[in-house]
Design an enzyme around this catalytic site. Structure first.
Site, PDB file in Angstrom:
ATOM      1  N   GLN A  41     149.191  91.730  29.115  1.00  0.00           N
ATOM      2  CA  GLN A  41     147.940  92.240  29.686  1.00  0.00           C
ATOM      3  C   GLN A  41     148.257  93.039  30.958  1.00  0.00           C
ATOM      4  OE1 GLN A  41     144.907  93.566  30.594  1.00  0.00           O
ATOM      5  NE2 GLN A  41     143.979  91.874  29.443  1.00  0.00           N
ATOM      6  N   SER A  47     125.299  85.956  31.042  1.00  0.00           N
ATOM      7  CA  SER A  47     124.809  86.652  29.851  1.00  0.00           C
ATOM      8  C   SER A  47     125.241  85.924  28.583  1.00  0.00           C
ATOM      9  CB  SER A  47     125.330  88.092  29.839  1.00  0.00           C
ATOM     10  OG  SER A  47     124.977  88.745  28.636  1.00  0.00           O
ATOM     11  N   GLN A 101     130.346  90.658  21.290  1.00  0.00           N
ATOM     12  CA  GLN A 101     131.508  91.446  20.871  1.00  0.00           C
ATOM     13  C   GLN A 101     132.719  90.531  20.712  1.00  0.00           C
ATOM     14  OE1 GLN A 101     131.787  94.090  24.173  1.00  0.00           O
ATOM     15  NE2 GLN A 101     129.913  95.178  23.683  1.00  0.00           N
ATOM     16  N   GLU A 156     140.222  89.854  27.106  1.00  0.00           N
ATOM     17  CA  GLU A 156     140.454  88.751  28.033  1.00  0.00           C
ATOM     18  C   GLU A 156     139.255  88.506  28.956  1.00  0.00           C
ATOM     19  OE1 GLU A 156     143.757  87.085  31.238  1.00  0.00           O
ATOM     20  OE2 GLU A 156     144.277  88.743  29.891  1.00  0.00           O
TER      21      GLU A 156
END
Length: 273
Positions: free
Chosen positions: A69, A85, A93, A110
């Site tokens: 990453q 949220s 997603q 991530e």
């Protein structure tokens, strides 16, 4: 005879094109089912299942973070916002993973994974794909570039890691990840800056434009002086360019622009706070 370079396998385009990758990153789960040609959703809790190409609800504690990453800094406020949220709406997603024995390794997503952990979720929807080590590096890099999530220094280090890890030229790397060679070269040049200035860029105290401007200064002390004053005075890139030009001016003008050493210490201390 030239030594054969380490092969990269099928390449990013054979996994998903840039357009398809953006769909996986951006579009909701229903569209992803159509994109991957599957309407199957399976819960995975250690049993043996054929997972390739499927969308699974995977136990979060079975997912290993992607060691490649490129993004190192995470905005905690944005993570908390996304977490709230997710608590209300779930993960719209899916993340992207590959199978690793009885576990999974994250390829992309991530931020969603971190936010899901904050939200207290036990499972997360994920698309499972076959991917080589090289493709995992490519995919993580491309996802972050598409989202503009990387700061300039993170992006420079990601390009450098990718090129060095797989013995690529800048041209070969540009072709594989769909980026201009000159763009890759410009970012990688930031790694030639002193570490103190790199940290200023990393902390978003100096922009990519400031950093590129400082690359035109030969002397390290001059670089540090100008960087420190740019941070303290809030110089624009254009203002810094004017100061760099003054370095080639007569000696009297150079003396007038010298920076007190305490200014350098103050700016560098700001990067550590």
């Amino acid at each position: 005879m030239a030594k054969q370079k380490r092969k990269l396998g099928r390449g990013l385009n054979s996994l998903l094109s840039s357009t398809r990758l953006q769909k996986i990153v951006e579009e909701p789960q229903v569209q992803m089912n159509e994109e991957l040609g599957t309407a199957t959703q399976t819960y995975f809790d250690g049993e043996t299942v054929n997972t390739t190409g499927a969308i699974l609800d995977i136990n979060i504690d079975r997912i290993n973070i992607n060691p490649h990453q490129p993004r190192k800094l995470w905005d905690q406020e944005k993570l908390q916002s996304l977490s709230l949220s997710i608590k209300s709406n779930g993960v719209i997603q899916p993340i992207l993973v590959r199978k690793m024995g009885d576990r999974f390794q994250l390829i992309a997503g991530e931020r969603r994974l971190k936010a899901s952990k904050l939200a207290g979720l036990k499972t997360i929807p994920a698309v499972v794909k076959d991917a080589t080590e090289a493709e995992v590096v490519e995919w993580a890099l491309v996802e972050n570039i598409h989202r503009a999530d990387l700061n300039a220094l993170e992006r420079a280090k990601a390009y450098s890691h990718y090129i060095n890890e797989f013995s690529l030229t800048q041209q070969e790397a540009s072709q594989r990840i769909g980026e201009n060679r000159s763009t890759i070269a410009n970012y990688m040049r930031l790694l030639d800056l002193p570490t103190e200035i790199q940290e200023m860029v990393n902390q978003n105290m100096l922009s990519m434009g400031h950093a590129r401007c400082l690359l035109g200064v030969d002397d390290k002390v001059d670089k540090l002086n100008l960087a420190a004053k740019a941070v303290r005075a809030g110089w624009s890139v254009r203002a810094l360019e004017r100061q760099v030009k003054r370095l080639s001016a007569p000696k009297e003008e150079k003396e007038a622009m010298k920076v007190n050493p305490h200014t350098v210490d103050l700016a560098l201390n700001m990067t550590r706070s």
